[in-house]
Design a protein around this motif. Structure first.
Motif: not given
Length: 158
Positions: A96-98, A101-115
């Motif tokens: 996933a990638s998010y 916008d506020a309050p941190t103005n940051d972006s991230e791409t990361f992995f996840l596991i799901a059930g």
């Protein structure tokens, strides 16, 4: 003779108790859920056997302070309940990638596991409705917690 009679009764009993479930070879549709905002996913299912399938979901997530996308793949086991009702459970992983916008103005791409656990109804027409619960654990700097996603899906089977 007793061995033959016992074998016949055993085979006959197994046939009566076996509840074979035939799932559709392919299904495509929408998975409408909620995880940190209103979300929609394009969902595709591919049968791998009589009771097993692969589900791929590509989703977009929007909220007050972020936008993002997520791609999740799940391996699912399907069990027949009664009539057109089935229940299923599975596990998988995704990326996933998010963009916050506020309050941190940051972006991230990361992995996840799901059930995944859910119930579905297979209509006589090529329509499949399902309701599922999907807990997800993210492995990122910002997204390192558990999210719970509940969704209603509608899929066309072919």
């Amino acid at each position: 003779m007793k061995k033959i009679a016992f074998s016949v009764l055993t085979v006959f009993g197994c046939l009566l108790l076996t509840n074979a479930q035939s799932i559709s070879d392919n299904a495509i549709g929408l998975r409408l859920g909620d995880s940190d905002g209103l979300g929609a996913e394009i969902s595709y299912q591919r049968a791998l056997g009589d009771n097993n399938r692969l589900e791929l979901d590509l989703g977009w997530r929007t909220g007050n302070n972020f936008d993002g996308f997520k791609l999740v793949g799940l391996y699912q086991w399907v069990w027949h309940i009664d009539g057109g009702f089935n229940w299923y459970a599975g596990a998988g992983a995704g990326v996933a990638s998010y963009d916050y916008d506020a309050p941190t103005n940051d972006s991230e791409t990361f992995f996840l596991i799901a059930g995944d656990i859910g119930i579905e109804y297979d209509f006589d027409i090529p329509l499949l409705l399902s309701l599922d619960f999907r807990p997800e654990i993210g492995f990122g700097d910002v997204n390192d917690d558990t999210n719970f996603d509940i969704a209603l899906s509608i899929r066309y089977q072919f």
